[in-house]
Scaffold this motif. Structure first.
Motif, PDB file in Angstrom:
ATOM      1  N   ASP A  36       1.262  -1.472   0.334  1.00 25.94           N
ATOM      2  CA  ASP A  36       0.110  -0.070   0.110  1.00 25.94           C
ATOM      3  C   ASP A  36       1.031   0.949   0.083  1.00 25.94           C
ATOM      4  OD1 ASP A  36      -2.506  -1.624   0.315  1.00 25.94           O
ATOM      5  OD2 ASP A  36      -2.622  -1.318   1.871  1.00 25.94           O
ATOM      6  N   LEU A  37       2.333   0.975   0.965  1.00 29.87           N
ATOM      7  CA  LEU A  37       3.050   2.671   0.607  1.00 29.87           C
ATOM      8  C   LEU A  37       3.699   2.345  -0.740  1.00 29.87           C
ATOM      9  CD1 LEU A  37       4.474   4.591   2.316  1.00 29.87           C
ATOM     10  CD2 LEU A  37       5.955   2.699   2.993  1.00 29.87           C
ATOM     11  N   VAL A  38       3.758   1.473  -1.270  1.00 28.94           N
ATOM     12  CA  VAL A  38       4.560   1.503  -2.633  1.00 28.94           C
ATOM     13  C   VAL A  38       3.863   1.887  -3.811  1.00 28.94           C
ATOM     14  CG1 VAL A  38       6.273   0.805  -4.377  1.00 28.94           C
ATOM     15  CG2 VAL A  38       6.323   0.281  -1.501  1.00 28.94           C
ATOM     16  N   GLU A  39       3.028   1.204  -4.024  1.00 26.46           N
ATOM     17  CA  GLU A  39       2.029   1.494  -5.049  1.00 26.46           C
ATOM     18  C   GLU A  39       0.828   1.910  -5.096  1.00 26.46           C
ATOM     19  OE1 GLU A  39       0.542  -2.779  -6.073  1.00 26.46           O
ATOM     20  OE2 GLU A  39       3.075  -2.994  -6.105  1.00 26.46           O
ATOM     21  N   GLY A  40       0.401   2.145  -3.531  1.00 29.31           N
ATOM     22  CA  GLY A  40      -0.594   3.133  -3.266  1.00 29.31           C
ATOM     23  C   GLY A  40      -1.926   2.596  -2.828  1.00 29.31           C
ATOM     24  N   LYS A  41      -3.467   3.373  -2.807  1.00 28.50           N
ATOM     25  CA  LYS A  41      -4.381   2.609  -3.095  1.00 28.50           C
ATOM     26  C   LYS A  41      -5.115   3.108  -3.441  1.00 28.50           C
ATOM     27  CE  LYS A  41      -4.862   2.717   1.912  1.00 28.50           C
ATOM     28  NZ  LYS A  41      -5.244   2.722   3.005  1.00 28.50           N
ATOM     29  N   GLY A  42      -6.541   2.367  -3.472  1.00 25.97           N
ATOM     30  CA  GLY A  42      -7.593   3.154  -4.542  1.00 25.97           C
ATOM     31  C   GLY A  42      -8.191   4.502  -3.814  1.00 25.97           C
ATOM     32  N   THR A  43      -7.957   4.936  -3.952  1.00 21.74           N
ATOM     33  CA  THR A  43      -9.869   6.327  -3.598  1.00 21.74           C
ATOM     34  C   THR A  43     -11.544   6.395  -3.968  1.00 21.74           C
ATOM     35  OG1 THR A  43      -7.403   8.176  -3.061  1.00 21.74           O
ATOM     36  CG2 THR A  43      -9.632   8.254  -2.435  1.00 21.74           C
ATOM     37  N   VAL A  44     -12.220   6.114  -3.629  1.00 24.01           N
ATOM     38  CA  VAL A  44     -13.571   6.157  -3.630  1.00 24.01           C
ATOM     39  C   VAL A  44     -13.826   7.371  -4.148  1.00 24.01           C
ATOM     40  CG1 VAL A  44     -15.557   5.427  -2.348  1.00 24.01           C
ATOM     41  CG2 VAL A  44     -13.802   4.703  -2.021  1.00 24.01           C
ATOM     42  N   PHE A  45     -14.405   8.169  -5.124  1.00 24.99           N
ATOM     43  CA  PHE A  45     -15.004   9.185  -5.956  1.00 24.99           C
ATOM     44  C   PHE A  45     -16.649   8.914  -4.940  1.00 24.99           C
ATOM     45  CE2 PHE A  45     -11.358  11.242  -7.818  1.00 24.99           C
ATOM     46  CZ  PHE A  45     -10.184  11.390  -6.936  1.00 24.99           C
ATOM     47  N   ILE A  46     -17.341   8.112  -5.366  1.00 25.79           N
ATOM     48  CA  ILE A  46     -18.592   8.053  -5.424  1.00 25.79           C
ATOM     49  C   ILE A  46     -19.134   6.637  -4.937  1.00 25.79           C
ATOM     50  CG2 ILE A  46     -20.609   8.239  -7.199  1.00 25.79           C
ATOM     51  CD1 ILE A  46     -19.035   9.473  -8.855  1.00 25.79           C
ATOM     52  N   LYS A  47     -19.790   7.549  -3.952  1.00 30.44           N
ATOM     53  CA  LYS A  47     -19.966   5.744  -3.217  1.00 30.44           C
ATOM     54  C   LYS A  47     -21.783   5.931  -3.051  1.00 30.44           C
ATOM     55  CE  LYS A  47     -19.187   2.940   0.640  1.00 30.44           C
ATOM     56  NZ  LYS A  47     -18.557   2.968   2.331  1.00 30.44           N
ATOM     57  N   ASP A  48     -22.770   4.804  -2.961  1.00 30.38           N
ATOM     58  CA  ASP A  48     -23.931   4.755  -3.757  1.00 30.38           C
ATOM     59  C   ASP A  48     -24.602   5.820  -4.161  1.00 30.38           C
ATOM     60  OD1 ASP A  48     -24.180   2.847  -1.469  1.00 30.38           O
ATOM     61  OD2 ASP A  48     -23.798   3.838   0.165  1.00 30.38           O
ATOM     62  N   GLY A  49     -23.903   6.066  -5.391  1.00 24.43           N
ATOM     63  CA  GLY A  49     -24.410   7.344  -6.092  1.00 24.43           C
ATOM     64  C   GLY A  49     -24.346   8.457  -5.409  1.00 24.43           C
ATOM     65  N   LYS A  50     -23.270   9.338  -4.279  1.00 26.31           N
ATOM     66  CA  LYS A  50     -22.792  10.480  -3.925  1.00 26.31           C
ATOM     67  C   LYS A  50     -20.867  10.800  -4.157  1.00 26.31           C
ATOM     68  CE  LYS A  50     -27.035   9.994  -0.371  1.00 26.31           C
ATOM     69  NZ  LYS A  50     -27.268   9.815   0.897  1.00 26.31           N
ATOM     70  N   ILE A  51     -20.666  11.816  -3.902  1.00 23.80           N
ATOM     71  CA  ILE A  51     -19.707  12.019  -4.520  1.00 23.80           C
ATOM     72  C   ILE A  51     -18.834  12.516  -3.011  1.00 23.80           C
ATOM     73  CG2 ILE A  51     -17.976  13.885  -5.643  1.00 23.80           C
ATOM     74  CD1 ILE A  51     -20.037  14.496  -7.637  1.00 23.80           C
ATOM     75  N   MET A  52     -17.860  12.084  -2.690  1.00 26.45           N
ATOM     76  CA  MET A  52     -17.459  11.906  -1.197  1.00 26.45           C
ATOM     77  C   MET A  52     -16.139  13.427  -1.952  1.00 26.45           C
ATOM     78  SD  MET A  52     -18.794   9.412  -0.675  1.00 26.45           S
ATOM     79  CE  MET A  52     -17.987   9.074   1.195  1.00 26.45           C
ATOM     80  N   GLU A  73     -14.345  14.248   0.155  1.00 30.05           N
ATOM     81  CA  GLU A  73     -13.770  14.612   0.399  1.00 30.05           C
ATOM     82  C   GLU A  73     -12.394  14.252   0.414  1.00 30.05           C
ATOM     83  OE1 GLU A  73     -12.432  16.632   3.564  1.00 30.05           O
ATOM     84  OE2 GLU A  73     -14.206  17.595   3.396  1.00 30.05           O
ATOM     85  N   ASN A  74     -12.722  12.840  -0.375  1.00 29.79           N
ATOM     86  CA  ASN A  74     -11.541  12.309  -0.843  1.00 29.79           C
ATOM     87  C   ASN A  74     -10.943  13.086  -2.307  1.00 29.79           C
ATOM     88  OD1 ASN A  74     -12.314  10.379   0.806  1.00 29.79           O
ATOM     89  ND2 ASN A  74     -13.156   8.665  -0.366  1.00 29.79           N
ATOM     90  N   LEU A  75     -12.132  13.841  -3.194  1.00 33.80           N
ATOM     91  CA  LEU A  75     -11.591  13.571  -4.524  1.00 33.80           C
ATOM     92  C   LEU A  75     -10.316  15.201  -4.184  1.00 33.80           C
ATOM     93  CD1 LEU A  75     -15.068  15.713  -6.030  1.00 33.80           C
ATOM     94  CD2 LEU A  75     -13.146  13.347  -6.970  1.00 33.80           C
ATOM     95  N   LYS A  76     -10.657  16.271  -2.453  1.00 32.50           N
ATOM     96  CA  LYS A  76      -9.933  17.124  -1.953  1.00 32.50           C
ATOM     97  C   LYS A  76      -8.340  16.347  -1.777  1.00 32.50           C
ATOM     98  CE  LYS A  76     -13.176  20.146  -0.400  1.00 32.50           C
ATOM     99  NZ  LYS A  76     -13.845  21.240   1.022  1.00 32.50           N
ATOM    100  N   LYS A  77      -8.744  15.343  -1.103  1.00 31.09           N
ATOM    101  CA  LYS A  77      -7.362  14.417  -0.691  1.00 31.09           C
ATOM    102  C   LYS A  77      -5.867  13.784  -1.242  1.00 31.09           C
ATOM    103  CE  LYS A  77      -6.012  10.264   1.603  1.00 31.09           C
ATOM    104  NZ  LYS A  77      -6.702   8.777   2.042  1.00 31.09           N
ATOM    105  N   GLU A  78      -7.194  14.215  -3.126  1.00 30.97           N
ATOM    106  CA  GLU A  78      -6.180  13.641  -3.720  1.00 30.97           C
ATOM    107  C   GLU A  78      -6.289  15.097  -5.265  1.00 30.97           C
ATOM    108  OE1 GLU A  78      -4.553  10.420  -4.371  1.00 30.97           O
ATOM    109  OE2 GLU A  78      -5.964   9.574  -3.277  1.00 30.97           O
ATOM    110  N   ARG A  79      -6.687  15.783  -4.579  1.00 32.35           N
ATOM    111  CA  ARG A  79      -6.698  17.457  -4.965  1.00 32.35           C
ATOM    112  C   ARG A  79      -7.195  17.061  -6.801  1.00 32.35           C
ATOM    113  NH1 ARG A  79      -2.087  16.404  -2.125  1.00 32.35           N
ATOM    114  NH2 ARG A  79      -0.619  15.246  -4.169  1.00 32.35           N
ATOM    115  N   TYR A  80      -8.374  16.709  -6.797  1.00 33.19           N
ATOM    116  CA  TYR A  80      -8.757  16.243  -7.313  1.00 33.19           C
ATOM    117  C   TYR A  80     -10.193  17.491  -8.075  1.00 33.19           C
ATOM    118  CZ  TYR A  80      -6.958  12.648 -10.920  1.00 33.19           C
ATOM    119  OH  TYR A  80      -6.405  11.619 -11.035  1.00 33.19           O
TER     120      TYR A  80
END
Length: 286
Positions: free
Chosen positions: A88-104, A106-113
């Motif tokens: 997880d440290l080297v390759e990274g992990k996936g970040t959920v952007f939409i869950k149950d039809g709702k935009i996350m 905070e995760n967008l801001k975290k990944e600077r998208y």
């Protein structure tokens, strides 16, 4: 040795070394770079460029630097197989952007998208409305994986309870006007069969740029001369037409006879043939 010749030799040598190192690192270096692999790639390229143009530097030192840097991904990759934390440290992990039809958000801001960037990623997946999405995750490679809501997913044969024939990969049997014997042998065909099929299409082997055999055993060709038109395979449509004609003839025979026993036989066989037609229509349609 003149400087220009020295640079030429160094460039040629390091091009070969970098090619071999990249081959050893595998295709992942080309398609799915992690943060660590990205840094390793930049470092190797920088070392190569520095040694190629730095005439006062030793080539051996540059080679040692590249080999040492390239060995790190192997070591990290081996340890990552046994350690999810390091992976997880080297390759990274996936970040959920939409869950149950709702935009996350905070995760967008975290990944600077930004929202615009999210919409752009969705459009690349042929999704133009966020409300159609059930779940979306930004993978470690930077790709967005999207799962549509059930009502927005395309229908499949399974949804309609349809049984479809399995499809195998096509075999390329002609390339640049030359017959490839290995693919022909793989599907149990001979050169004689191939020449017969080419005669049916009215073309010679020398005129064929590419020839492939699909999972139904049909030969399709692309000619060097794009102006010439080649008919598509007709065996399956003709077989379907013949079956339909036979079924129609049986119905006519049933209507035209006064013999009750014969009428029942014709009607029964007509029904059986119609059931067979219904089962194979999706296969025989071109």
């Amino acid at each position: 040795m003149p400087d220009w010749l020295d640079v030429f030799v160094r460039a040629l040598l390091f091009l070969i070394i970098l090619f071999l190192v990249t081959k050893l690192l595998g295709k992942k270096q080309l398609s799915q770079l992690s943060y660590f692999e990205y840094v390793v790639g930049i470092t190797i390229g920088s070392i190569g460029a520095e040694v190629i143009t730095g005439l006062e530097r030793s080539i051996l030192v540059g080679i040692i630097g590249i080999v040492t840097t390239a060995a790190l991904p192997f070591l990290v990759g081996f340890i990552s197989l046994k350690s999810k934390t390091l992976r997880d440290l080297v390759e990274g992990k996936g970040t959920v952007f939409i869950k149950d039809g709702k935009i996350m958000e905070e995760n967008l801001k975290k990944e600077r998208y930004t929202t615009d960037e999210l919409l752009e990623l969705l459009r690349k997946k042929d999704v133009f409305q966020v409300s159609d999405v059930e779940f979306a995750v930004l993978d470690a490679t930077g790709d967005l994986s999207v799962m549509l809501k059930k009502e927005n997913q395309p229908l499949t044969a399974k949804d309609l309870n349809l049984v479809v024939a399995s499809v195998k990969e096509p075999q390329t049997v002609i390339m640049d006007g030359e017959i490839l014997d290995e693919p022909l042998a793989t599907i149990g065909r001979s050169r004689g069969w191939l020449h017969t099929e080419l005669e049916k299409l009215g073309v010679t082997i020398e005129n064929v740029f590419l020839g492939q055999i699909n999972s139904y055993g049909e030969l399709t060709v692309d000619l060097f001369d794009d102006i010439l038109q080649v008919p598509s395979p007709q065996e399956r449509p003709l077989l379907l037409s013949t079956m339909k004609k036979c079924q129609a003839d049986l119905e006519l025979f049933a209507l035209g006879t006064e013999n009750k026993e014969a009428k029942q036989i014709y009607e029964k066989n007509s029904e059986n043939l119609q059931k067979a037609i219904d089962k194979v229509t999706h296969i025989l349609k071109s």
